[in-house]
Design a protein around this motif. Structure first.
Motif, PDB file in Angstrom:
ATOM      1  N   THR A 145       0.829  -1.204   0.000  1.00 13.42           N
ATOM      2  CA  THR A 145       0.000   0.000   0.000  1.00 13.42           C
ATOM      3  C   THR A 145       0.863   1.254   0.000  1.00 13.42           C
ATOM      4  N   GLU A 146       1.972   1.215   0.690  1.00 15.64           N
ATOM      5  CA  GLU A 146       2.890   2.358   0.711  1.00 15.64           C
ATOM      6  C   GLU A 146       3.617   2.498  -0.624  1.00 15.64           C
ATOM      7  N   TYR A 147       4.049   1.350  -1.185  1.00 14.68           N
ATOM      8  CA  TYR A 147       4.803   1.378  -2.440  1.00 14.68           C
ATOM      9  C   TYR A 147       3.977   1.931  -3.606  1.00 14.68           C
ATOM     10  N   LEU A 148       2.665   1.732  -3.567  1.00 18.07           N
ATOM     11  CA  LEU A 148       1.825   2.127  -4.700  1.00 18.07           C
ATOM     12  C   LEU A 148       1.149   3.488  -4.523  1.00 18.07           C
ATOM     13  N   LEU A 149       1.509   4.212  -3.481  1.00 12.97           N
ATOM     14  CA  LEU A 149       0.945   5.544  -3.317  1.00 12.97           C
ATOM     15  C   LEU A 149       1.313   6.427  -4.509  1.00 12.97           C
ATOM     16  N   GLY A 150       0.359   7.200  -4.982  1.00 21.43           N
ATOM     17  CA  GLY A 150       0.613   8.125  -6.076  1.00 21.43           C
ATOM     18  C   GLY A 150       0.770   9.558  -5.576  1.00 21.43           C
ATOM     19  N   HIS A 151       0.774  10.486  -6.519  1.00 24.73           N
ATOM     20  CA  HIS A 151       0.887  11.903  -6.205  1.00 24.73           C
ATOM     21  C   HIS A 151      -0.317  12.643  -6.794  1.00 24.73           C
ATOM     22  N   LYS A 152      -0.706  13.725  -6.141  1.00 22.45           N
ATOM     23  CA  LYS A 152      -1.820  14.512  -6.624  1.00 22.45           C
ATOM     24  C   LYS A 152      -1.520  15.988  -6.419  1.00 22.45           C
ATOM     25  N   LEU A 153      -1.906  16.781  -7.421  1.00 17.81           N
ATOM     26  CA  LEU A 153      -1.662  18.215  -7.341  1.00 17.81           C
ATOM     27  C   LEU A 153      -2.788  18.945  -8.047  1.00 17.81           C
ATOM     28  N   GLU A 154      -3.303  20.009  -7.416  1.00 12.95           N
ATOM     29  CA  GLU A 154      -4.254  20.882  -8.093  1.00 12.95           C
ATOM     30  C   GLU A 154      -3.451  21.801  -9.000  1.00 12.95           C
ATOM     31  N   VAL A 155      -3.521  21.555 -10.286  1.00 10.99           N
ATOM     32  CA  VAL A 155      -2.658  22.269 -11.228  1.00 10.99           C
ATOM     33  C   VAL A 155      -3.278  23.547 -11.757  1.00 10.99           C
ATOM     34  N   SER A 156      -4.587  23.683 -11.586  1.00  9.29           N
ATOM     35  CA  SER A 156      -5.285  24.881 -12.043  1.00  9.29           C
ATOM     36  C   SER A 156      -6.619  24.937 -11.310  1.00  9.29           C
ATOM     37  N   ASP A 160      -7.256  18.885 -11.357  1.00  7.96           N
ATOM     38  CA  ASP A 160      -6.268  18.091 -10.616  1.00  7.96           C
ATOM     39  C   ASP A 160      -5.542  17.149 -11.564  1.00  7.96           C
ATOM     40  N   THR A 161      -4.278  16.936 -11.285  1.00  5.92           N
ATOM     41  CA  THR A 161      -3.517  15.873 -11.959  1.00  5.92           C
ATOM     42  C   THR A 161      -2.989  14.940 -10.884  1.00  5.92           C
ATOM     43  N   TYR A 162      -3.161  13.645 -11.114  1.00  7.46           N
ATOM     44  CA  TYR A 162      -2.654  12.667 -10.154  1.00  7.46           C
ATOM     45  C   TYR A 162      -2.100  11.449 -10.896  1.00  7.46           C
ATOM     46  N   THR A 163      -1.274  10.696 -10.191  1.00 13.69           N
ATOM     47  CA  THR A 163      -0.628   9.525 -10.783  1.00 13.69           C
ATOM     48  C   THR A 163      -1.127   8.259 -10.114  1.00 13.69           C
ATOM     49  N   VAL A 164      -1.196   7.204 -10.901  1.00 18.45           N
ATOM     50  CA  VAL A 164      -1.489   5.866 -10.371  1.00 18.45           C
ATOM     51  C   VAL A 164      -0.501   4.888 -11.009  1.00 18.45           C
ATOM     52  N   ARG A 165      -0.179   3.847 -10.285  1.00 15.01           N
ATOM     53  CA  ARG A 165       0.666   2.777 -10.821  1.00 15.01           C
ATOM     54  C   ARG A 165      -0.226   1.593 -11.160  1.00 15.01           C
ATOM     55  N   GLU A 166      -0.124   1.129 -12.379  1.00 17.74           N
ATOM     56  CA  GLU A 166      -0.947   0.013 -12.829  1.00 17.74           C
ATOM     57  C   GLU A 166      -0.066  -1.170 -13.223  1.00 17.74           C
ATOM     58  N   PRO A 167      -0.575  -2.400 -13.044  1.00 15.72           N
ATOM     59  CA  PRO A 167       0.212  -3.589 -13.416  1.00 15.72           C
ATOM     60  C   PRO A 167       0.381  -3.690 -14.920  1.00 15.72           C
ATOM     61  N   LEU A 168       1.395  -4.458 -15.331  1.00 21.46           N
ATOM     62  CA  LEU A 168       1.687  -4.617 -16.758  1.00 21.46           C
ATOM     63  C   LEU A 168       0.818  -5.675 -17.406  1.00 21.46           C
ATOM     64  N   GLY A 169       0.612  -6.796 -16.692  1.00 17.90           N
ATOM     65  CA  GLY A 169      -0.099  -7.933 -17.269  1.00 17.90           C
ATOM     66  C   GLY A 169       0.577  -9.227 -16.869  1.00 17.90           C
ATOM     67  N   VAL A 170       0.862 -10.074 -17.843  1.00 15.81           N
ATOM     68  CA  VAL A 170       1.576 -11.334 -17.590  1.00 15.81           C
ATOM     69  C   VAL A 170       3.067 -11.039 -17.611  1.00 15.81           C
ATOM     70  N   VAL A 171       3.772 -11.463 -16.571  1.00 19.56           N
ATOM     71  CA  VAL A 171       5.225 -11.289 -16.504  1.00 19.56           C
ATOM     72  C   VAL A 171       5.860 -12.658 -16.289  1.00 19.56           C
ATOM     73  N   ALA A 172       7.160 -12.748 -16.573  1.00 21.80           N
ATOM     74  CA  ALA A 172       7.865 -14.025 -16.462  1.00 21.80           C
ATOM     75  C   ALA A 172       9.087 -13.873 -15.578  1.00 21.80           C
ATOM     76  N   GLY A 173       9.413 -14.951 -14.845  1.00 18.96           N
ATOM     77  CA  GLY A 173      10.627 -15.011 -14.040  1.00 18.96           C
ATOM     78  C   GLY A 173      11.430 -16.238 -14.415  1.00 18.96           C
ATOM     79  N   ILE A 174      12.715 -16.055 -14.699  1.00 18.58           N
ATOM     80  CA  ILE A 174      13.611 -17.140 -15.075  1.00 18.58           C
ATOM     81  C   ILE A 174      14.722 -17.189 -14.025  1.00 18.58           C
ATOM     82  N   CYS A 175      14.824 -18.315 -13.320  1.00 18.95           N
ATOM     83  CA  CYS A 175      15.610 -18.382 -12.089  1.00 18.95           C
ATOM     84  C   CYS A 175      16.866 -19.230 -12.246  1.00 18.95           C
ATOM     85  N   PRO A 176      17.912 -18.951 -11.454  1.00 20.84           N
ATOM     86  CA  PRO A 176      19.153 -19.727 -11.465  1.00 20.84           C
ATOM     87  C   PRO A 176      19.104 -20.859 -10.454  1.00 20.84           C
TER      88      PRO A 176
END
Length: 526
Positions: A145-156, A160-176
């Motif tokens: 919850t802390e890592y995904l906090l966005g920013h918000k600013l009243e620009v006019s 308001d302009t604000y940011t959100v972080r969204e997931p990419l989709g399917v990801v892969a991990g290749i391990c040693p």
């Protein structure tokens, strides 16, 4: 199949050479490792299989399938479908799953560790550490919850302009092979906590810990298809780096594979983060705490049989500090080489006969090129395990930067010692090396330490710390030839890798319905 017991992932047996009646993920000869697709453990229909051998005995622990094209497609399809609902799952629900998963891993730590001993060869204490360092990443993701906090600013006015972080989709991990629990836990918990679904390929040399982690994910209620585990070698890697459903690829391993994976993934438009080889240095100044420095170097050079990307493989002795090398040899000589579950074992076998042979050849090259092998671990005798891939602690003195033993990552319990006259010379040596995972300095001088941390060209710096791998509230920050990509593993960097930023600009007028003329010029928001 949903109720498949953990011990039934593979046929249970006594761990080879354990000396105790431990039941683990090890199998009788001919047992197989399953795929994990859409929440089910599935017997592969592969026509080709890879033997997983206990490095201490050469006993076949299990057989790993080279996943068929159909099986890989099914896994990717499952992940793609699961993403549609998982991405909409509330962040509090995903956080709760991370809390449940860390509890489940902690409760199964010994079983995970015994699997690592049987398949990878680590001594039990180090295997537990493998699990624990991965567990810390899961625990850090409970703070998503802390890592995904966005920013918000009243620009006019009224805008308001604000940011959100969204997931990419399917990801892969290749391990040693060298961290069967920790490296998968660097990858899929961060991916899942941020709302992605994951295709995980554990090393074909020791997949047992990853399979147990998949079962634990299912046990804590992570939905079907959110995590899938596939197996194989080159064909599976090429699928994960080429399939259009996969948006990002994480890799940890050697240079050759890492460069291929990075180039192939990025050429297909995917994000990629790839940790590659290393040649980590410890610079020892004569004013260092002698006993602490020697113990730290011995532990970091020979622990895990040197099979760590952050192993301390080069010690650079400045001036009179070189007089300490014989004491390093004596302490290294006292380390016990044995099977991983034997009481008092300090280091176990290397992963394979091929790895042992390569390390042995590099030791010989040092002697041939004029260095002195002060302690030679080749041919070490471990009576209870005559067929093991054992290499004892080895110390090479008088090496130069031109020698093969310095240029190449040996990935075994071999410490290469270089003598220089000054800190200037030491920094020049470290900075001229193509790798940049980590470097340490041992000194009691604050000014020397400050200069070292400022001037050394390595991503992770230790001051009187031999293996400066940061905890998950930070990120793993290897650089130079040790890393390909723009965004590192775990911590905030890992969250950034698995998410994309979206900015939203909204305008809610306080005086709705007031007529305005159409504006055709560039908006300035003033």
């Amino acid at each position: 199949m949903k109720q498949l017991a953990l011990s039934m992932l593979r046929t249970p047996s006594r761990v080879a050479g354990a000396g105790v009646g431990v039941r683990s993920l090890a199998t009788k000869a001919g047992g197989t490792t399953k795929l994990f697709i859409n929440g089910e453990f599935v017997e592969s229909q592969a026509s080709e299989w890879i033997d997983v051998r206990n490095p201490a005995t050469q006993e076949v622990v299990t057989r790993v399938p080279r996943s068929t094209q159909k099986e890989l497609d099914e896994a990717a399809h499952s992940a793609e479908l699961a993403f549609k609902s998982w991405r909409r799952t509330s962040i509090l629900t995903r956080q709760r799953k991370m809390l449940d998963l860390q509890h489940a891993i902690r409760g199964n730590m010994d079983r995970l560790a015994h699997s690592i001993v049987a398949e990878q060869g680590k001594v039990l204490g180090d295997a537990r550490g493998d699990v624990l360092r991965g567990l810390q990443v899961v625990e850090s993701m409970a703070g998503i919850t802390e890592y995904l906090l966005g920013h918000k600013l009243e620009v006019s006015a009224d805008m308001d302009t604000y940011t959100v972080r969204e997931p990419l989709g399917v990801v892969a991990g290749i391990c040693p092979f060298n961290f069967p629990a920790m490296i998968p836990l660097w990858m899929f918990p961060v991916a899942l906590a941020t709302g992605n679904t994951c295709l995980l390929k554990p090393s074909e040399r020791d997949p047992g810990a990853a399979m147990m982690l998949a079962e634990l994910c299912r046990d804590v209620g992570i939905p079907d298809g959110v995590l899938n585990v596939v197996h194989g070698s080159h064909e599976t890697v090429d699928f994960l780096t080429g399939d259009p459903r996969v948006r990002a690829v994480s890799f940890v391993g050697g240079d050759k594979a890492g460069k291929h994976i990075y180039e192939r993934a990025t050429s297909h438009g995917k994000r990629c983060q790839a940790n590659l080889g290393a040649k980590n240095h410890a610079v020892v100044l004569a004013d260092a705490d002698r006993d602490h420095a020697i113990n730290a170097i011995v532990g970091a050079a020979f622990g895990a049989a040197g099979q760590r990307c952050m192993a301390l493989s080069v010690a650079v002795f400045v001036g009179e500090a070189g007089d300490w090398i014989p004491e390093i040899v004596e302490r290294a000589r006292r380390l016990r080489v044995d099977g991983g579950l034997e009481e008092g074992a300090d280091l176990g076998p290397m992963i394979s006969p091929q790895a042992l042979q390569r390390a042995s050849e590099l030791i010989q090259s040092a002697a041939d090129e004029g260095a002195t092998v002060l302690l030679d671990g080749r041919g070490v005798q471990v009576p209870k395990y005559p067929n093991g891939n054992f290499l004892g602690p080895t110390v090479i003195d008088g090496a130069t930067s031109a020698m093969q033993c310095y240029q190449q990552e040996i990935f075994g319990p071999v410490l290469t010692c270089v003598r220089v006259a000054s800190l200037d010379e030491a920094l020049a040596l470290v900075n001229s090396n193509r790798y940049g995972n980590g470097a340490s300095v041992f000194t009691q001088s604050g000014s020397s330490a400050r200069r070292f941390q400022s001037e050394v060209e390595a991503g992770q710096v230790g001051i009187n710390v031999p293996i400066p791998v940061p905890l998950p509230m930070f990120s793993f920050t290897g650089n130079k030839g040790s890393f390909l990509g723009d965004t590192n593993f775990y911590g905030r960097a890992g969250v950034s890798f698995y998410t994309q930023l979206k900015t939203v600009t909204s305008h809610w007028r306080r005086q709705a319905g007031v007529a305005e003329g159409a504006a055709v010029h560039m908006p300035t928001h003033t």
